[in-house]
Design an enzyme around this catalytic site. Sequence first.
Site, PDB file in Angstrom:
ATOM      1  N   LYS A   1       0.863  -1.180   0.000  1.00  0.00           N
ATOM      2  CA  LYS A   1       0.000   0.000   0.000  1.00  0.00           C
ATOM      3  C   LYS A   1       0.898   1.227   0.000  1.00  0.00           C
ATOM      4  CE  LYS A   1      -4.323   1.534   0.309  1.00  0.00           C
ATOM      5  NZ  LYS A   1      -5.098   1.252   1.531  1.00  0.00           N
ATOM      6  N   HIS A   2       0.703   2.106  -0.959  1.00  0.00           N
ATOM      7  CA  HIS A   2       1.509   3.320  -1.086  1.00  0.00           C
ATOM      8  C   HIS A   2       3.002   2.995  -1.102  1.00  0.00           C
ATOM      9  CE1 HIS A   2      -2.031   5.754  -0.886  1.00  0.00           C
ATOM     10  NE2 HIS A   2      -2.350   5.311   0.311  1.00  0.00           N
TER      11      HIS A   2
ATOM     12  N   ASN B   1      13.131   5.363   7.375  1.00  0.00           N
ATOM     13  CA  ASN B   1      13.692   4.355   8.274  1.00  0.00           C
ATOM     14  C   ASN B   1      12.747   3.169   8.408  1.00  0.00           C
ATOM     15  OD1 ASN B   1      16.216   5.485   9.122  1.00  0.00           O
ATOM     16  ND2 ASN B   1      15.085   6.989  10.344  1.00  0.00           N
TER      17      ASN B   1
ATOM     18  N   HIS C   1      14.461   4.946  -0.581  1.00  0.00           N
ATOM     19  CA  HIS C   1      13.703   6.202  -0.556  1.00  0.00           C
ATOM     20  C   HIS C   1      12.744   6.268  -1.742  1.00  0.00           C
ATOM     21  CE1 HIS C   1      17.416   7.222   1.756  1.00  0.00           C
ATOM     22  NE2 HIS C   1      16.510   7.724   2.563  1.00  0.00           N
TER      23      HIS C   1
END
Length: 498
Positions: free
Chosen positions: A249-250, A392, A498
């Site tokens: 999800k996302h 993180n 990232h």
Amino acid sequence: MELISTGGTRKALADAGLPVLEVSEVTGFPEMMDGRVKTLHPKIHGGLLAIRDNADHAAAMRSHDIKPIDLLVVSLYPFEATVAKGADFETCIENIDIGGPAMIRAAAKNHAEVAVVVDPSDYAVVLAELRQHGGATTLALRRKLAAKAYARTGVYDAAISNWFADQLSDPAPAFRAIGGHLVEPLRYGENPHQSAAFYRTSDLRPGVATARQVQGKKLSYNNINDTDAAYECVAEFDPQRTAACVIVKHANPCGAAEGASLIEAYRKALACDPVSAFGGIVAVNRKLDAEAARAITDIFTEVIIAPEASEEAIAVVGAKKNLRLLIADGLPDPRAAGTTVKSVASGLLVQSRDNAVVDDMALKVVTRRAPTNAELTDLAFAFRIAKHVKSNTIVYAKDRATVGIGAGQMSRIDSARIAARKAEDAAKAAGLQAPLTKGSVVASDAFFPFADGLLAAVEAGATAVIQPGGSVRDDEVIKAADDHGIAMVFTGTRHFRH
């Protein structure tokens, strides 16, 4: 009209009953040097580049018996396909087209006079204009064709230059070209006010870009991004060893698990965070079967991606007309080399793909207590998932399933706390007396800079930890683990994402 062609294309046209001139008949020179030299001649390039109403150009054409060429159709040598087949160096070199790109660029430059076609999908449009305009094309169409022509040669040269960089093991060539072929325009980007399109590169890594969409509405920008994240993550699990499922999800996994079957893996993955899984992306590493398909379609799901699917499973998914089902015909190799690209203002960040796999790492026990075999299995599982969670990252795992995931926080302790809180919420939803983090293991994508993150994991119930190590405070973190009877191993490899 007169047709001019070379080699196999000329033969195909002649066999179809069309009168066609061999290029050598126009140039007065034979093909030579194994076909390397045939169209590189003034009678060809003069015919493409001459400005028809320029008196000097017209005089030069008359003087040198150059006839105008009004339409150029080129299919470039299949360099990308040759590389994809794993051909040797010399074969790849021989499949670098020289005359084709030169003619394309010449015709595109002179698009005021010449139409250039590099994509068979444009044949019908060009034929329609020729019929409509008595054998001519419009300037508007020629401009569109010229733009596509330059893009095509750009993508072609990008494939060649990147291949050369790989052959030379050069991670930072002086010039880096990135190119792709349009898969489809998208309705919008991450948000409705952003335009977007989806392109396929010459890298044939199995995944969302190469998959067949069996059914469902068109993929959105976010669907494509999330599906890629899910499939890359599930590919970490060898289908010969275990069934595996990842729910994203996302762009972050919200549940992942191994199991004896896909349905077992899916149910274990779903239990991690059933709230976030609603409207998520589901990736599996084995042939999708009907039993797993029924379970997945019990809740709202945006996309399912699998290496293959049974006909019965396809029929099950077909009952949900908007649910997209993608068949990728294989899994990407997590160990394969490659490059990833990210844009920044006025620049590109290019790096090698993170192809580090925990199975290949030499794990170092740094605490007095070594992990048990069961803990080691779960530690490896958790670190596989941590590789694919935004930093993180903290991942709690138990019995080869995630039980809490903390992603994308500015501090590691926050990720540890969020993951534990999600585990508590999932336990309440399942009617459990205690969250599954009790007796779990925990993985961190990078070192613990302080002992506080580790202590938060201990408080959540973790009994063993896997992390890269490398902090100036490693001794402090190791002491905290020893003080609480926690086993800890270092991988020496970080998985920032990232």
